[in-house]
Design a protein around this motif. Structure first.
Motif, PDB file in Angstrom:
ATOM      1  N   GLU A   1       0.834  -1.192   0.000  1.00 39.72           N
ATOM      2  CA  GLU A   1       0.000   0.000   0.000  1.00 39.72           C
ATOM      3  C   GLU A   1       0.876   1.251   0.000  1.00 39.72           C
ATOM      4  O   GLU A   1       1.957   1.265   0.575  1.00 39.72           O
ATOM      5  N   SER A   2       0.392   2.309  -0.658  1.00 44.51           N
ATOM      6  CA  SER A   2       1.073   3.597  -0.642  1.00 44.51           C
ATOM      7  C   SER A   2       0.055   4.675  -0.975  1.00 44.51           C
ATOM      8  O   SER A   2      -1.020   4.389  -1.502  1.00 44.51           O
ATOM      9  N   PHE A   3       0.414   5.924  -0.659  1.00 42.85           N
ATOM     10  CA  PHE A   3      -0.503   7.031  -0.899  1.00 42.85           C
ATOM     11  C   PHE A   3      -0.742   7.237  -2.383  1.00 42.85           C
ATOM     12  O   PHE A   3      -1.852   7.551  -2.808  1.00 42.85           O
ATOM     13  N   ARG A   4       0.303   7.046  -3.198  1.00 42.68           N
ATOM     14  CA  ARG A   4       0.187   7.221  -4.639  1.00 42.68           C
ATOM     15  C   ARG A   4       0.647   5.956  -5.349  1.00 42.68           C
ATOM     16  O   ARG A   4       1.774   5.499  -5.165  1.00 42.68           O
ATOM     17  N   GLY A   5      -0.249   5.390  -6.153  1.00 43.05           N
ATOM     18  CA  GLY A   5       0.108   4.272  -7.009  1.00 43.05           C
ATOM     19  C   GLY A   5       0.384   2.978  -6.258  1.00 43.05           C
ATOM     20  O   GLY A   5       0.345   2.919  -5.030  1.00 43.05           O
ATOM     21  N   TYR A   6       0.659   1.944  -7.016  1.00 42.73           N
ATOM     22  CA  TYR A   6       1.033   0.657  -6.443  1.00 42.73           C
ATOM     23  C   TYR A   6       1.714  -0.158  -7.534  1.00 42.73           C
ATOM     24  O   TYR A   6       1.603   0.147  -8.730  1.00 42.73           O
ATOM     25  N   THR A   7       2.436  -1.204  -7.130  1.00 40.25           N
ATOM     26  CA  THR A   7       3.107  -2.087  -8.074  1.00 40.25           C
ATOM     27  C   THR A   7       2.454  -3.456  -8.013  1.00 40.25           C
ATOM     28  O   THR A   7       2.518  -4.130  -6.978  1.00 40.25           O
TER      29      THR A   7
END
Length: 476
Positions: free
Chosen positions: A373-379
């Motif tokens: 998880e992250s505030f912007r985008g994901y892989t």
């Protein structure tokens, strides 16, 4: 003596006669060497010109690339000049399971249709132009220039998001829920202005300060009346934000995803009965649940009654935080708006007050399939490809959010600033959802929100709103 002199003369003549052919040979050799050197210099110069032409041609050779994160782009070989084409398409469905919401609210809608042209010039100057054709209208969503003079000094001018609300600053592609939470009703959206911002200490601190035309709570300048994208009063808003990520570069990976900050806006302005400079607030299902009293026209012997207008200071402030660790994340924010208002009534005369509205939310998200998880985008760890037995990423989300109107807004009966029979004094909502990321660019979402109201009906409370949402999303 004469014989000696004759002998010397004869010897000298013989020596000169013998040296004549050698001098001619040396002269001829010298001429040939000089000619060869001239040809070498000419060849060297041609080589220099050829190398210079080759070097000059390399930066002019464009490179065309495409990636899931940055869309389609054309750039110079040195990367200093870039033109990108990106886009967002959100096709939504709304269906209300309650008996109160009008049946016409059950609909399919093109929520967002946003092609974006953006780029960089000379590795310093950025620009973006984004129209939006969603919702049955055409507007200029973003149109700005930015100069990255230093990491800590980025000057932005044009129309863009006012740096206040945390979830508002999250891009539409990265939203965990189909619609933003109730705190977003209180913060500004996009506006025209000038901003200075940047990163300090390698991104540990991010700040923004700017001066904008000013918009009502939850609104953008394209909603301004009487003219969109034009200042609708004589004074603009000051806005500022500072956000800290103290462990961004730490070896403690458990704390790297922690960020917190505070933001706010300030203006002192007065509306009128035509342009009140006051907002209406919407539910997660985008139905209006609160608005101030409006002006009623004169009828027969009944005089006109003025509505509520903004009249004085408006101060917004919002502490906010985000934290992610592995496949889990949590977002929280609190917003309060302190607004001076007035209303001229036939029986009570001029009424003035300062009203304080508040809202807050907590969001939780979890990638069941293990993505970070992250505030912007994901892989993504996989994409949807049944032939390979891969199914993409699956994310579960939940939230609780609330918006509370100052009770003083309803004091005074018919002379009140808002009518409790039609405007709810509080909305409290919970929601759950699932996001299926088929690829990094395609997402299908399903969500369910229930909103409970205090007041807002002729007798008692407005019935709960029960809304089922779905979204088919493309973002690149």
């Amino acid at each position: 003596m004469s014989s000696n002199l004759l002998s010397v003369s004869i010897g000298l003549m013989l020596s000169l006669a013998a040296a004549g052919p050698r001098a001619d040979e040396l002269s001829d050799l010298r001429e040939r060497l000089e000619a060869q050197e001239q040809r070498i210099r000419i060849l060297e110069r041609k080589l220099e010109l050829s190398e210079a032409a080759t070097a000059a041609a390399v930066p002019m050779t464009p490179i065309v690339r495409a990636s899931p994160q940055q869309g389609f782009r054309i750039q110079s070989a040195d990367g200093a000049n870039v033109l990108r084409f990106r886009g967002v398409l959100h096709f939504d469905g709304r269906y209300f399971l309650d008996d109160f919401t009008p049946a016409t609210a059950n609909t399919w809608i093109l929520r967002r249709v946003r092609p974006t042209f953006e780029g960089t010039l000379n590795n310093i100057y950025d620009f973006r132009f984004t129209p939006d054709f969603g919702g049955g209208r055409t507007i200029i969503l973003d149109a700005f220039l930015a100069a990255r003079l230093q990491p800590w000094a980025v000057v932005t001018a044009g129309k863009f998001k006012v740096p206040v609300g945390l979830e508002r600053l999250m891009s539409a592609t990265d939203l965990r829920f189909i619609e933003r939470g109730l705190p977003t009703d209180l913060v500004p959206n996009r506006d025209l202005g000038l901003q200075l911002g940047g990163d300090l200490a390698g991104g540990v601190v991010n700040y923004s300060v700017g001066y904008f035309n000013g918009v009502s709570d939850g609104s953008s300048s394209d909603n301004n009346t009487p003219t969109p994208d034009v200042e609708n009063d004589t004074r603009g808003d000051w806005a500022a934000r500072v956000f800290f990520q103290p462990f961004l570069n730490s070896d403690n990976f458990a704390l790297r995803g922690l960020g917190f900050g505070i933001a706010g806006t300030y203006v002192n302005t007065t509306g009128d009965t035509t342009t009140t400079l006051l907002p209406s607030y919407r539910t997660p299902g985008q139905q209006i649940f609160f608005s101030y009293r409006g002006t009623t026209a004169a009828s027969g012997t009944t005089p006109a009654v003025n509505g509520t207008i903004a009249d004085g200071e408006r101060l917004r402030w919002t502490p906010q935080a985000y934290y992610s660790i592995g496949s889990f994340s949590v977002l929280g924010e609190y917003v309060t708006v302190s607004q001076e208002v007035s209303r001229l009534t036939p029986t009570a005369g001029l009424r003035r007050d300062r009203l304080d509205d508040t809202a807050w939310q907590v969001q939780l998200a979890w990638f069941v399939t293990g993505e970070a998880e992250s505030f912007r985008g994901y892989t993504p760890q996989s994409i949807f490809d049944p032939s390979k037995g891969t199914w993409g990423a699956l994310e579960l989300v939940a939230r609780y959010h609330q918006l509370d109107i100052d009770d003083d807004a309803f004091v005074g009966g018919a002379n009140s600033f808002a009518n409790i029979a039609t405007a709810a004094s509080k909305a409290s909502a919970w929601g759950i959802g699932v996001n299926w990321y088929l690829t990094q660019n395609y997402k299908w979402s399903l969500g369910y929100d229930v909103t409970h109201f205090d007041g807002g009906a002729a007798t008692g409370d407005r019935p709960d709103e029960k809304a089922l949402f779905t979204r088919f999303a493309l973002g690149f």
